[in-house]
Design an enzyme around this catalytic site. Structure first.
Site, PDB file in Angstrom:
ATOM      1  CD  GLU A 184      -3.041  -1.007   2.222  1.00 20.59           C
ATOM      2  OE1 GLU A 184      -4.110  -1.557   1.983  1.00 20.59           O
ATOM      3  OE2 GLU A 184      -2.841  -0.366   3.260  1.00 20.59           O
ATOM      4  CD  GLU A 377      -3.876  -5.969   2.597  1.00 20.92           C
ATOM      5  OE1 GLU A 377      -4.715  -5.316   3.243  1.00 20.92           O
ATOM      6  OE2 GLU A 377      -2.651  -5.751   2.647  1.00 20.92           O
TER       7      GLU A 377
END
Ligand code: BG6
Length: 480
Positions: A184, A377
């Site tokens: 991320e 995810e």
């Protein structure tokens, strides 16, 4: 053309995802050094520390630090991977703890015990035919580098990261094929200590520090890609975005414009990693902010020549924004502030549930980059109530995942998006990154441990365990 609306490609990588900092524990074992996450307490101080606003560079006796033991994957990985094998995982996403391999980050020689630990973990995966998908850094910087050079604000980090990459790519070249450079990467803007080990000084231009650190990470990511290709041309290197499209609150053009700007804040990183250059809108934005990035000769070339092979991302929910300051009513959502969308339900933590948003996000990313995607995810953080055997009837989790898998299949079959795999987050319960809680659970496997650190750490299967096993076994055809 033959149409089969219900199929996923052969070899689709079903699995689950974790991160070292949230599951390993053993925080100083095997010569590991202190990592950023190890000084992040649970409770009210966690968020300001994560933001880089509260300087707590050491542990103290007043706080509880959930990473120190986490779920003790460090000692229990064999049992956990056996359970993943039983579910039929084809792939397991995990991250390396940098400070386990280079305890201080700037050491000349790596720590053999740390390297050996990951050898053992990968061997265990391969024993069950599980392909490791490795995040090189997932919210994880050796604290020594934070204290001595201010972490990613310093260009020296690129060298230390390169050293790490050289070592791990050589060591694991026959065991690992799929790598992600930074988890991320856009989280750096929102939780700068978590994302990049940044702690701000009084009065400094925080936005400038963040974009300079981002530049360093982008260069490091490109250099990692360059090194990887030299060491093993078979490697597949991906970037990783905290994704979720931003909707406009109304069809007022100002709202639509605002939503585009919001999305660009995130796309910026992937635009560089995937297209190989700073997009014009980003150059203009930096100009308007009066930010002069310090670049070295050759940086542009490094970025241009070392773009990623695939685009991985996390998706928990979509976001909503308005240009009108009078429109209020925010809710949580993977750290990104967002307005409440009246058409969506939300999790107990306020994260809005939007399966169609996953299809929209996949299409946006695929249209933009034309590279294979990987959902690394996705999932529902929820409170579970186990019976005396640790069994949880988690139909709410099954429902969430089922709807998201349907949307993902639509993106593949109806829209033609290329997708490599799906690894839902926290396939085994682990510590929450944002809150430090244990009770925010995502797993198919329950771990007996509470927010204060009490519990036997015993693992038990939830209802979703058998469900997911069937999903994998039928390559996503049977979702009931
Ligand atoms: C992502 C992170 O932001 O979301 C994970 O990559 C994190 O590390 C996950 O755990 C879920 O967030 P949380 O705060 O519920 O743990």
């Amino acid at each position: 053309m033959m149409k089969n609306a219900n199929k996923l490609p052969k070899g689709f990588l079903w699995g689950g995802a974790t991160a070292a900092n949230q599951c390993e524990g053993g925080y100083l074992e095997g010569n590991k050094g202190l990592s950023t996450v190890d000084v992040m307490p649970s409770g009210k101080d966690r968020f300001p520390v994560g933001m880089g606003k509260l300087k707590m560079l050491e542990c103290d006796k007043e706080h509880y630090y959930p990473s120190h033991e986490a779920i003790d994957f460090y000692h229990r990985y064999k049992e956990d991977i056996a359970l993943f094998g039983e579910m039929g995982f084809k792939c397991f996403r995990l991250s390396l703890s940098w400070a386990r391999i280079f305890p201080n980050g700037d050491d000349i020689e790596p720590n053999e015990e740390g390297l050996k630990f990951y050898d053992d973990v990968f061997d265990e995966c391969l024993k069950y035919g599980i392909e490791p998908l490795v995040t090189i850094t997932h919210f994880d910087v050796p604290m020594h580098l934070v204290k001595t050079i201010g972490s990613w604000r310093s260009r020296k980090m690129v060298d230390y990261y390169e050293r790490l990459c050289e070592v791990i790519f050589n060591r694991y070249k026959n065991k690992v094929k799929y790598w992600l450079t930074f988890n991320e990467i856009n989280m750096l803007l929102h939780l700068p200590f978590i994302g990049a080990g940044l702690v701000f000084e009084e009065g400094e231009n925080e936005v400038a520090v963040k974009y300079q650190a981002a530049h360093h990470q982008l260069i490091a990511s490109a250099k990692a890609t360059q090194i990887a290709r030299k060491i093993n041309p078979e490697f597949k290197i991906g970037c990783m975005l905290a994704a979720g499209n931003t909707y406009a609150n109304t069809c007022a053009p100002e709202d639509v414009w605002r939503s585009m700007e919001k999305d660009r804040e995130n796309y910026f990183f992937i635009d560089v990693q995937s297209r190989g250059e700073y997009p014009n809108y980003a150059k203009k934005m930096l100009e308007k902010l009066n930010i002069n990035l310090e670049m070295e000769a050759g940086d542009e070339e490094i970025l241009r020549n070392n773009t990623v092979d695939f685009i991985s991302f996390s998706y928990y929910s979509s976001r909503l924004t308005s240009a009108d300051p009078k429109v209020i009513g925010e809710t949580e959502g993977n750290v990104f502030a967002t307005l409440k969308n009246p058409y969506l339900k939300a999790s107990e933590w306020g994260w809005q549930i939007d399966p169609l948003g996953l299809r929209i996000t996949m299409n946006s990313l695929y249209d933009r980059y034309q590279k294979p995607l990987f959902i690394v995810e996705n999932g529902l953080g929820a409170v579970d109530n186990p019976d005396e055997n640790g069994y949880v009837e988690d139909d709410y989790r099954i429902d969430y995942l089922k709807e998201h898998i349907k949307a993902m299949k639509d993106a593949v079959n109806e829209d033609g998006v290329e997708l490599m795999g799906y690894t839902p987050w926290g396939c085994i319960d682990l510590v929450s990154a944002s809150t430090g809680e244990m009770k925010k659970r995502y797993g198919f496997i329950y771990v007996d441990k509470d927010n204060e650190g009490n519990g036997t750490l015993k693992r038990s299967k939830k209802k979703s365990f058998e469900w997911y096993k069937k999903v994998i076994n039928t390559n996503g055809e049977d979702l009931e």
